[in-house]
Every structure is written in C-alpha cells, then in structure tokens.
Design an enzyme around this catalytic site. Structure first.
Site, mmCIF file in Angstrom:
data_model
loop_
_atom_site.group_PDB
_atom_site.id
_atom_site.type_symbol
_atom_site.label_atom_id
_atom_site.label_comp_id
_atom_site.label_asym_id
_atom_site.label_seq_id
_atom_site.Cartn_x
_atom_site.Cartn_y
_atom_site.Cartn_z
ATOM 1 N N GLY A 45 -17.566 3.139 -38.242
ATOM 2 C CA GLY A 45 -16.832 4.287 -37.744
ATOM 3 C C GLY A 45 -15.463 4.338 -38.394
ATOM 4 N N CYS A 46 -14.480 4.888 -37.708
ATOM 5 C CA CYS A 46 -13.130 4.968 -38.266
ATOM 6 C C CYS A 46 -12.631 3.588 -38.676
ATOM 7 C CB CYS A 46 -12.185 5.586 -37.231
ATOM 8 S SG CYS A 46 -10.463 5.639 -37.779
ATOM 9 N N PHE A 47 -12.183 3.470 -39.931
ATOM 10 C CA PHE A 47 -11.815 2.135 -40.431
ATOM 11 C C PHE A 47 -10.496 1.612 -39.879
ATOM 12 C CE2 PHE A 47 -10.932 4.569 -44.671
ATOM 13 C CZ PHE A 47 -9.809 5.180 -44.134
ATOM 14 N N TRP A 48 -9.704 2.436 -39.206
ATOM 15 C CA TRP A 48 -8.447 1.940 -38.640
ATOM 16 C C TRP A 48 -8.711 0.816 -37.636
ATOM 17 C CZ3 TRP A 48 -6.332 7.470 -37.225
ATOM 18 C CH2 TRP A 48 -5.950 8.129 -38.407
#
Length: 199
Positions: A21-24
């Site tokens: 998902g979002c890499f953050w």
C-alpha cells in the site's frame, strides 16, 4: 595440534522489494525493525522509465508503491521479515489498503532469488489457511525499481498525523517486532502479532 577450523564469513545482506500500500507507512515501520539495514521508498515492476509520483498515482504506469529493503540475515530471517510484512497489510484487499485505492496500492512480494521465491510462496500458503477470503498478495520476480522523489523519505516521521493504513499500535511496536532472543528461561520481549510469532 588441533586442526583449525576455517573462519566462516558472515552472509551478505539481502534485498527484497515489498509493496504494502502507501509506502510512507511501510517505510516508517521497517526502518524501526532490528535487522533491517536500509529502507528506500519507490515504485516497483512497472513499464515506464523513471515515473513521477503524479504519473504512478494515475494507475497507468503499472508500478506499485513499494520499499526496497536491505536486511541482515543473521539478525532477521526472510521468513520473519515476511511475517512482519503481513502484519502491516490486509492480504485479502485487492488494490486497496485502508482508504488508499488503485492498482499502485496493490500488495506484493518481488523476489530476487529462488530461495526467496520458495519461502514467499510457502509463507503465502500458510497465510491463506488463516483466511476465508482469497489472498491477493502478488508474488513475482523483481524486474525494475525506480526510487521515489526525495520528499517521500521519512514522510510519516515528519508528519505523524497523516492518515496511514497501518494500525497505530503496529507502528508503535515496530521496534519490538524482532527482539533479541534471550538465553536461559527468560521470557521473550512482547511480540508484535500472534501470527508473526508462529512463522
């Protein structure tokens, strides 16, 4: 005289590419795990050259947001690393993690050698036994990785109030996710997730 045993050199660090998902959030989680040497956010297994974030989020480049992990096999096995990865995602959610939707938010394991492939496929089969819904985590050979723009680096550390698909308690306990094993009859440190301990 006793024959001296040859000195065995330490194994070289390994690399794996994981889309969660979002890499953050994925970057923030793994930067805290013991045995992970480096984490780099970027875009994996697409079909365009040097895509920008704005291009990737259109869903037209074929890339997934991902992290490039370099890890020390003496401190963190690939099997354990995958168990921790699974604790940060919903493996039954196709092209969506939390409120983030799109093919670039798909989940995946992109292996770089045959042993990683074997271990990953085995781990996914074990994971599937715990769910009634199909597991939709990709397991494919690594092809290409493009580093993300600098402003993504440590984004969640800089802006902790940003919404993240990874549960706050999982992020908060990342430092304890791979504790040092103690000898004797001492109890191990608090574990992250039950299924992570069973792998």
């Amino acid at each position: 005289m006793k024959k001296r045993q040859p000195i065995q050199s330490a194994p070289e660090p390994e690399v794996i590419y994981l889309a969660g998902g979002c890499f953050w959030g994925t970057e923030h989680f793994f930067k805290q795990v013991r045995g992970v040497l480096s984490v780099q956010s970027g875009y994996v297994n697409g079909h365009t050259n040097k895509p920008t974030y704005e291009e990737v989020v259109t869903g037209q480049t074929g890339y997934a947001e991902a992290v490039k992990l370099t890890y020390d096999l003496q401190q963190l096995s690939f099997k354990k690393l995958l168990a921790l990865f699974f604790s940060t995602i919903d493996p039954t959610s196709l092209n969506q993690q939390g409120t983030d939707v799109g093919t670039h938010y798909r989940t995946g394991i992109y292996y770089v050698n045959e042993q990683q492939r074997i271990t990953a496929e085995h781990a996914l089969r074990k994971l599937a036994a715990r769910y009634t819904q199909p597991i939709v985590v990709e397991c494919e050979p690594f092809r290409v990785f493009q580093p993300a723009e600098d402003w993504h680096t440590d984004y969640l550390a800089k802006f902790p109030s940003v919404d993240c698909h990874i549960a706050p308690e999982v992020l908060a306990n990342a430092r304890m996710a791979n504790p040092i094993k103690l000898g004797g009859n001492r109890r191990p440190l608090k574990k992250l997730y039950q299924f992570a301990n069973h792998n």
